[in-house]
Design a protein around this motif. Sequence first.
Motif, PDB file in Angstrom:
ATOM      1  N   ILE A 190       0.825  -1.206   0.000  1.00  0.00           N
ATOM      2  CA  ILE A 190       0.000   0.000   0.000  1.00  0.00           C
ATOM      3  C   ILE A 190       0.860   1.257   0.000  1.00  0.00           C
ATOM      4  CG2 ILE A 190      -1.544   1.358   1.464  1.00  0.00           C
ATOM      5  CD1 ILE A 190      -2.960  -0.690  -0.211  1.00  0.00           C
ATOM      6  N   SER A 191       1.939   1.220   0.744  1.00  0.00           N
ATOM      7  CA  SER A 191       2.821   2.399   0.799  1.00  0.00           C
ATOM      8  C   SER A 191       3.406   2.694  -0.574  1.00  0.00           C
ATOM      9  CB  SER A 191       3.930   2.159   1.815  1.00  0.00           C
ATOM     10  OG  SER A 191       3.396   1.938   3.094  1.00  0.00           O
ATOM     11  N   SER A 192       3.827   1.630  -1.289  1.00  0.00           N
ATOM     12  CA  SER A 192       4.410   1.832  -2.628  1.00  0.00           C
ATOM     13  C   SER A 192       3.364   2.357  -3.598  1.00  0.00           C
ATOM     14  CB  SER A 192       4.991   0.510  -3.137  1.00  0.00           C
ATOM     15  OG  SER A 192       5.992   0.041  -2.263  1.00  0.00           O
ATOM     16  N   ILE A 193       2.160   1.764  -3.542  1.00  0.00           N
ATOM     17  CA  ILE A 193       1.094   2.213  -4.444  1.00  0.00           C
ATOM     18  C   ILE A 193       0.745   3.672  -4.154  1.00  0.00           C
ATOM     19  CG2 ILE A 193      -1.330   1.858  -5.058  1.00  0.00           C
ATOM     20  CD1 ILE A 193      -0.904  -1.126  -4.497  1.00  0.00           C
ATOM     21  N   ARG A 194       0.687   4.011  -2.876  1.00  0.00           N
ATOM     22  CA  ARG A 194       0.361   5.394  -2.496  1.00  0.00           C
ATOM     23  C   ARG A 194       1.434   6.361  -3.013  1.00  0.00           C
ATOM     24  NH1 ARG A 194      -2.847   7.633   1.609  1.00  0.00           N
ATOM     25  NH2 ARG A 194      -2.933   9.875   1.245  1.00  0.00           N
ATOM     26  N   TYR A 195       2.689   5.913  -2.966  1.00  0.00           N
ATOM     27  CA  TYR A 195       3.786   6.773  -3.440  1.00  0.00           C
ATOM     28  C   TYR A 195       3.669   7.002  -4.952  1.00  0.00           C
ATOM     29  CZ  TYR A 195       8.511   8.259  -4.686  1.00  0.00           C
ATOM     30  OH  TYR A 195       9.585   8.943  -5.200  1.00  0.00           O
ATOM     31  N   VAL A 196       3.395   5.905  -5.705  1.00  0.00           N
ATOM     32  CA  VAL A 196       3.260   6.022  -7.167  1.00  0.00           C
ATOM     33  C   VAL A 196       2.053   6.896  -7.513  1.00  0.00           C
ATOM     34  CG1 VAL A 196       2.817   4.732  -9.302  1.00  0.00           C
ATOM     35  CG2 VAL A 196       4.431   3.842  -7.604  1.00  0.00           C
ATOM     36  N   PHE A 197       0.965   6.712  -6.767  1.00  0.00           N
ATOM     37  CA  PHE A 197      -0.255   7.478  -7.034  1.00  0.00           C
ATOM     38  C   PHE A 197       0.002   8.974  -6.842  1.00  0.00           C
ATOM     39  CE2 PHE A 197      -4.121   9.486  -5.385  1.00  0.00           C
ATOM     40  CZ  PHE A 197      -4.987   9.262  -6.454  1.00  0.00           C
ATOM     41  N   GLU A 198       0.676   9.337  -5.751  1.00  0.00           N
ATOM     42  CA  GLU A 198       0.940  10.745  -5.479  1.00  0.00           C
ATOM     43  C   GLU A 198       1.873  11.336  -6.540  1.00  0.00           C
ATOM     44  OE1 GLU A 198      -0.397  12.677  -3.374  1.00  0.00           O
ATOM     45  OE2 GLU A 198      -1.560  11.187  -2.251  1.00  0.00           O
ATOM     46  N   ALA A 199       2.873  10.540  -6.970  1.00  0.00           N
ATOM     47  CA  ALA A 199       3.816  11.033  -7.989  1.00  0.00           C
ATOM     48  C   ALA A 199       3.096  11.265  -9.315  1.00  0.00           C
ATOM     49  CB  ALA A 199       4.962  10.032  -8.158  1.00  0.00           C
ATOM     50  N   ALA A 200       2.201  10.330  -9.681  1.00  0.00           N
ATOM     51  CA  ALA A 200       1.471  10.471 -10.949  1.00  0.00           C
ATOM     52  C   ALA A 200       0.537  11.675 -10.897  1.00  0.00           C
ATOM     53  CB  ALA A 200       0.688   9.191 -11.229  1.00  0.00           C
ATOM     54  N   ARG A 201      -0.109  11.887  -9.749  1.00  0.00           N
ATOM     55  CA  ARG A 201      -1.020  13.020  -9.649  1.00  0.00           C
ATOM     56  C   ARG A 201      -0.260  14.346  -9.724  1.00  0.00           C
ATOM     57  NH1 ARG A 201      -4.937  13.661  -4.556  1.00  0.00           N
ATOM     58  NH2 ARG A 201      -2.919  14.031  -3.543  1.00  0.00           N
ATOM     59  N   ASN A 202       0.905  14.391  -9.068  1.00  0.00           N
ATOM     60  CA  ASN A 202       1.726  15.608  -9.134  1.00  0.00           C
ATOM     61  C   ASN A 202       2.215  15.863 -10.562  1.00  0.00           C
ATOM     62  OD1 ASN A 202       1.403  16.027  -6.395  1.00  0.00           O
ATOM     63  ND2 ASN A 202       3.275  14.895  -5.859  1.00  0.00           N
ATOM     64  N   LEU A 203       2.576  14.774 -11.285  1.00  0.00           N
ATOM     65  CA  LEU A 203       3.050  14.912 -12.672  1.00  0.00           C
ATOM     66  C   LEU A 203       1.932  15.431 -13.564  1.00  0.00           C
ATOM     67  CD1 LEU A 203       5.281  14.467 -14.802  1.00  0.00           C
ATOM     68  CD2 LEU A 203       4.456  12.100 -15.027  1.00  0.00           C
ATOM     69  N   ALA A 204       0.692  14.897 -13.351  1.00  0.00           N
ATOM     70  CA  ALA A 204      -0.442  15.338 -14.176  1.00  0.00           C
ATOM     71  C   ALA A 204      -0.773  16.807 -13.921  1.00  0.00           C
ATOM     72  CB  ALA A 204      -1.655  14.462 -13.887  1.00  0.00           C
ATOM     73  N   GLU A 205      -0.636  17.226 -12.673  1.00  0.00           N
ATOM     74  CA  GLU A 205      -0.949  18.613 -12.346  1.00  0.00           C
ATOM     75  C   GLU A 205       0.081  19.591 -12.913  1.00  0.00           C
ATOM     76  OE1 GLU A 205      -1.284  18.668  -8.153  1.00  0.00           O
ATOM     77  OE2 GLU A 205      -3.310  17.761  -8.094  1.00  0.00           O
ATOM     78  N   SER A 206       1.358  19.125 -13.012  1.00  0.00           N
ATOM     79  CA  SER A 206       2.423  20.017 -13.516  1.00  0.00           C
ATOM     80  C   SER A 206       2.568  19.961 -15.045  1.00  0.00           C
ATOM     81  CB  SER A 206       3.755  19.653 -12.850  1.00  0.00           C
ATOM     82  OG  SER A 206       4.108  18.309 -13.158  1.00  0.00           O
ATOM     83  N   SER A 207       1.904  19.001 -15.703  1.00  0.00           N
ATOM     84  CA  SER A 207       2.016  18.849 -17.167  1.00  0.00           C
ATOM     85  C   SER A 207       1.061  19.817 -17.854  1.00  0.00           C
ATOM     86  CB  SER A 207       1.681  17.405 -17.565  1.00  0.00           C
ATOM     87  OG  SER A 207       2.610  16.515 -16.962  1.00  0.00           O
ATOM     88  N   PRO A 208       1.315  20.099 -19.163  1.00  0.00           N
ATOM     89  CA  PRO A 208       0.405  20.968 -19.924  1.00  0.00           C
ATOM     90  C   PRO A 208      -1.004  20.375 -19.928  1.00  0.00           C
ATOM     91  CG  PRO A 208       2.462  20.655 -21.119  1.00  0.00           C
ATOM     92  CD  PRO A 208       2.511  19.704 -19.968  1.00  0.00           C
TER      93      PRO A 208
END
Length: 646
Positions: A407-425
């Motif tokens: 769960i910790s790993s999935i949560r880390y990947v999820f947060e990274a993907a959400r941050n990437l989507a927010e910073s992308s065009p």
Amino acid sequence: MARILAEEQLEQLQDSQNLVQQVSLIALESHIISGDSINEVENAYQRLMPHIVELDRLTSKLSRLAHNTDILTLHQSCQKLRNSAYIVTSLRTQKLQKKELKSHKSILNKFQNILHQQVDTIHTAASSISKSSTQNYRSNIERLARVTQNNSKLVFFQLISCLMLAWLLSHFFFEKYIVTRLKTVSKYLRNPVNIPVSTMVPVYGEDEIAEMARSVELLIENRRQLVLAQQSLSQSEAMQRAITDAVQSAVFLIDDKDTIQFVNPAAQTMFGYIKEEFIGKKLHTMLVPKKYQETASKGLAHFSKTGKGPVLDKMQEMVALHKDGKELTTLVHVGKLWRNKAWWAVGSVIDITKLKEIQADLIKSQQEAIQTGRLASIGHLAAGMAHVINTPAQYVGDNLIFINDSISSIRYVFEAARNLAESSPKSQATDAFTEACSNEEILYIFEELPSAISQSQDGMRYITKIVQSMKAFSHPGNNQKSFDDINKILDAVITITHNSYKEVATVETHFAPDIPLILCCASEIQQVFLNLMINAIQSIQDSNNKEKELGKIDISTVSKDDFVIISVADTGDGVPEEIRDRIFDPFYTTKPVGQGTGQGLSICYDIVVNKHSGTIEVGNNPESGAIFTIQLPIEATDDHKKSDTK
């Protein structure tokens, strides 16, 4: 008269002593009147006046009891003292208020001197009165002692004179007219058998002594007939004794009044009484327990009239009482004998108490063997179930650990993907992904999933604890003792019985952490604790049926000297005082028929006392209910304890 005078002198002495005490208090207060403040002077005056009033009262009382110049002087001085005290107080107050004239100072000093002189005069007179009263009281006491001594001597001499006169009268009158005749009657009364029948007692007249002589003549004849009857009875008894002495069974001869007329030596040995204690006593009062006495007495009364009864000419098992109160199990045979116009009973008794004990031991052994077999079968079944449950439980536990880590790993990947989507065009894909990440269900899952996994792990740990307790409890036992931890055994029993007590009571444990390992047979000690736990649960259930409240079971351990002490307390109905001595007896139960075997506490007693050299007792729980206390010897060396601890 002397005593009354002494009492008056004592009262006068007490008053004179009170007089001296009051004068001392007046002297003290008169000096305080010369104080430096108005309040001090006025307070001293207020305290002084009651003493002067009491002094005046005592002086008046003493003047009524005795006429003395010192008393007259004291009375006059008391009146002067009252006036002087008032003048001194007034002058002193004016001086302190600074209102006095120049001449007031000399007047104040003059009256103060007069006041002190009057106090001295009163003190001298009071001391003289006290001394005089003391001397008068001592003189009266000495006079009363002399009078008492003289009266005692007079009474003593009068008593001696009366006794001598009485002796002289009795010696001459009674010796001649009464004592001689009474001696003659007494002589015949002491030796009636050696006097011929035709001989009369040579005492004549119409008085009471002559009537006594005629009664002695009748008594002589009655005694002679009694001797003949005793000789006949002795011959009969000798024949009976020869027959019954050789019999090993107890033999009784009972008349129609339930009175024992004959017993053989075997009866004396069997019941602990000597022959003299048996003969003439009620059979049922001596040998029959109280709860059967009324029935037995009615049966004997019916038998003595009709010669019939339910136990006649039959071997009947009955309970009899030994002299020490112990109950004996006996076989009784009753025969009948027609004598003195009534039916008498002839009973023979065989003691089968030891045979019954052997039979009970045999039944107990059979019950224990059956119980042991059942427990062994249940133990094997429980061990198999524990093993079957343990394997999938380990799978589930390991998987939960893996899921929790993942769960910790999935949560880390999820947060990274959400941050990437927010910073992308901005694009349709990134907007869709951001919207999906903001979904409340997704956020709720990430928030609650760790807590759910943690609770699942707690449940698996509890399942593992139950499985371990089942394995420990169902481990095949043997008669070999080993060093075990009492706290762990108790913990396993509490876990096993959780389902039985969870809706009945709460369990509180107070385990001492420094309990040493004890030498015991673990499976047997487990059985003891299980029986006590079940007993407590059932007791609280019976109590809850009345009160509808949740009970409590309190279990504690402590180490004391060379023993470990375990107590199991419950808030049930408790154990009544009258049955505590029987509570550990085999087959004894307070439960209705079909609900108890009476073996649980008996097995506990046998294991603790006979097999482990311990003790088990039952008492009252301070919170209501019962408390069972077990004391087990440690029997372990210090080296063994240290190695086990490591």
